[in-house]
Design an enzyme around this catalytic site. Structure first.
Site, PDB file in Angstrom:
ATOM      1  N   HIS A  14       0.861  -1.200   0.000  1.00  0.00           N
ATOM      2  CA  HIS A  14       0.000   0.000   0.000  1.00  0.00           C
ATOM      3  C   HIS A  14       0.890   1.242   0.000  1.00  0.00           C
ATOM      4  CE1 HIS A  14      -3.793   2.170   1.673  1.00  0.00           C
ATOM      5  NE2 HIS A  14      -2.923   3.096   1.286  1.00  0.00           N
ATOM      6  N   HIS A  16       1.358   5.433  -1.782  1.00  0.00           N
ATOM      7  CA  HIS A  16       0.941   6.537  -2.649  1.00  0.00           C
ATOM      8  C   HIS A  16       2.192   7.117  -3.286  1.00  0.00           C
ATOM      9  CE1 HIS A  16      -3.138   6.541  -0.923  1.00  0.00           C
ATOM     10  NE2 HIS A  16      -2.505   6.122   0.154  1.00  0.00           N
ATOM     11  N   LYS A 100      -9.501  -0.578  -5.527  1.00  0.00           N
ATOM     12  CA  LYS A 100      -9.516   0.124  -4.245  1.00  0.00           C
ATOM     13  C   LYS A 100     -10.851   0.792  -4.024  1.00  0.00           C
ATOM     14  CE  LYS A 100      -7.880   2.017  -0.442  1.00  0.00           C
ATOM     15  NZ  LYS A 100      -6.731   2.898  -0.275  1.00  0.00           N
ATOM     16  N   HIS A 137     -10.480   1.124   2.073  1.00  0.00           N
ATOM     17  CA  HIS A 137     -10.251   2.146   3.090  1.00  0.00           C
ATOM     18  C   HIS A 137     -11.441   2.034   4.031  1.00  0.00           C
ATOM     19  CE1 HIS A 137      -8.670   6.125   4.555  1.00  0.00           C
ATOM     20  NE2 HIS A 137      -9.835   6.025   5.174  1.00  0.00           N
ATOM     21  N   HIS A 175      -4.515  -0.460   6.069  1.00  0.00           N
ATOM     22  CA  HIS A 175      -4.008   0.347   7.194  1.00  0.00           C
ATOM     23  C   HIS A 175      -4.879   0.262   8.437  1.00  0.00           C
ATOM     24  CE1 HIS A 175      -6.806   2.982   5.125  1.00  0.00           C
ATOM     25  NE2 HIS A 175      -5.935   3.431   4.266  1.00  0.00           N
ATOM     26  N   ASP A 248       1.430   2.710   3.495  1.00  0.00           N
ATOM     27  CA  ASP A 248       0.569   3.879   3.306  1.00  0.00           C
ATOM     28  C   ASP A 248       1.398   5.157   3.251  1.00  0.00           C
ATOM     29  OD1 ASP A 248      -1.768   5.271   2.827  1.00  0.00           O
ATOM     30  OD2 ASP A 248      -2.310   5.424   4.943  1.00  0.00           O
TER      31      ASP A 248
HETATM   32  C1  NCD Z   1      -3.620   9.155   1.888  1.00  0.00           C
HETATM   33  C2  NCD Z   1      -3.198  10.162   0.847  1.00  0.00           C
HETATM   34  O1  NCD Z   1      -2.681  11.221   1.224  1.00  0.00           O
HETATM   35  O2  NCD Z   1      -3.359   9.880  -0.343  1.00  0.00           O
HETATM   36  N1  NCD Z   1      -3.608   9.784   3.182  1.00  0.00           N
HETATM   37  C3  NCD Z   1      -3.482   9.172   4.373  1.00  0.00           C
HETATM   38  O3  NCD Z   1      -3.583   9.852   5.411  1.00  0.00           O
HETATM   39  N2  NCD Z   1      -3.264   7.890   4.476  1.00  0.00           N
HETATM   40  C4  NCD Z   1      -4.947   8.613   1.555  1.00  0.00           C
HETATM   41  C5  NCD Z   1      -5.315   7.412   2.365  1.00  0.00           C
HETATM   42  O4  NCD Z   1      -4.741   6.338   2.198  1.00  0.00           O
HETATM   43  O5  NCD Z   1      -6.212   7.534   3.204  1.00  0.00           O
HETATM   44 ZN    ZN Z   2      -3.375   5.058   1.614  1.00  0.00          ZN
END
Ligand code: NCD
Ligand code: ZN
Length: 345
Positions: A14, A16, A100, A137, A175, A248
């Site tokens: 996971h 971003h 997702k 999520h 998460h 995450d």
């Molecule tokens: C994530 C993001 O910034 O894309 N933020 C986070 O706090 N984890 C989005 C997410 O996974 O909820």
């Molecule tokens: Zn995330």
């Protein structure tokens, strides 16, 4: 005392990676630590079809530092009108590894998310039939519900019925942050798994208010009280194949965090393995790090284990206060702290 450990190359289930300049700035950190990563599709606009998934994958590959050996695993972002045929085609062609589900407005770039899971009946049936994992999520978005309860309420009101209605659907609760989520996953069958971040193993909600408001400790789902951290930690180090590594890592430029309405997300990619090693070391189960980081995830997804290894040494490493890449400045998790494990290049 163990002075170094060598484990099979790990994956991040996971992450971003963003797009454009931010992608270029951060992707090398993930590629240095992990062989593969599940790349979240919450871009603007989100990655909703096969062409967008392929194009994003190419932009990631083009942004990798020279010599990287890293495979991005792409994910389809679900909307109310997600097309089962398009999603299935993406899975069968090896473009999408999973879908997702962001409840609409749950978190960063989730405005196009799903307003009601019942709208996805046809798609979920298709995913169940073809074995495509659904990544969730897991927070309700009702603003009447206390923010610290949104995950537990989701587990009870949405996830429980979903698992009953689709007993053959592979689901990852992403998460996890609560005792309720950990217990639900533990008690479910082998098709239900969960990812766990470093921050939810290390901080509780006090970190967000430690002598003043601490935007860099704020992510979603928000860190909970200590008893939840301990329950999540117990699950992570238990050796159960249902729990696996998912950072995450969610970078936001410093000005987007230090603001009147700061973004949610913790950038933990640069020292993620060091962070997890700290936890497994403190719990006296360094021998279980490999399962959590390198084996449980691929087995859940039905992918081969990585070849090759990485080594962590018991050596101090000081995390910088800020990571600067070009014009971008990002504050990493553990900024300014000294960690006791170092990933050897
Ligand atoms: C994530 C993001 O910034 O894309 N933020 C986070 O706090 N984890 C989005 C997410 O996974 O909820
Ligand atoms: Zn995330």
């Amino acid at each position: 005392m163990t002075s170094q450990i060598t484990i099979r190359r790990p994956d991040d289930w996971h992450v971003h990676l963003r797009d454009g300049e931010m992608l270029k700035a951060v992707v090398g950190y993930t590629a240095r630590q992990f062989a593969r990563a599940i790349v979240m599709p919450n871009l603007t606009p989100p990655v909703v079809n096969v062409a967008a998934g392929e194009a994003y994958r190419q932009r990631i590959l083009d942004s990798l530092p020279a010599g990287s050996d890293f495979t991005p695993l792409m994910v389809a972002y679900l909307t109310d009108d997600a097309d089962p045929e398009e999603i299935a085609r993406g899975y069968e062609q090896g473009v999408f590894a999973a879908c997702k589900l962001y409840p609409a407005h749950a978190t960063t770039n989730s405005a196009h998310g799903v307003t009601d899971i019942r709208k996805l009946t046809g798609l979920l049936e298709t995913m169940q039939r073809i074995g495509m994992p659904l990544l969730i999520h897991g927070e309700v978005t009702d603003r009447e519900i206390d923010i610290f309860d949104r995950e537990a309420v989701f587990v009870e009101q949405v996830l429980g019925p979903l698992v009953r209605d689709y007993p053959g659907l592979k689901i990852v609760l992403e998460h996890i942050t609560t005792a309720e989520a950990a217990a639900f996953v533990e008690a479910s069958g082998p098709l239900i798994g969960a990812t766990i971040t470093p921050q939810h193993l290390i901080i509780n909600r006090n970190a967000i208010f430690d002598g003043g408001i601490r935007p860099h400790a704020y992510c979603l789902p928000v860190a909970k009280r200590e008893r939840h951290r301990l329950a999540v930690r117990k699950a992570a180090v238990s050796g159960s194949p249902k729990f696996f590594l998912g950072t995450d890592s969610a970078p936001h430029a410093i000005g987007r965090k230090e603001a009147a309405c700061g973004c949610a997300g913790i950038f933990n990619a640069p020292f993620a393995l060091e962070s997890y090693a700290k936890v497994f070391d403190e719990e006296g189960v360094l021998d279980r790090l490999e399962g959590f980081a390198s084996e449980h995830g691929p087995r859940f997804y039905g992918l081969p284990l990585n070849e090759g290894t990485v080594t962590l040494k018991r050596e101090e490493v000081t995390v910088p206060e800020v990571i600067a890449e070009g014009d971008l400045r990002i504050v990493p998790f553990h900024a300014g702290e000294t960690l006791q494990w170092r990933l050897v290049d």
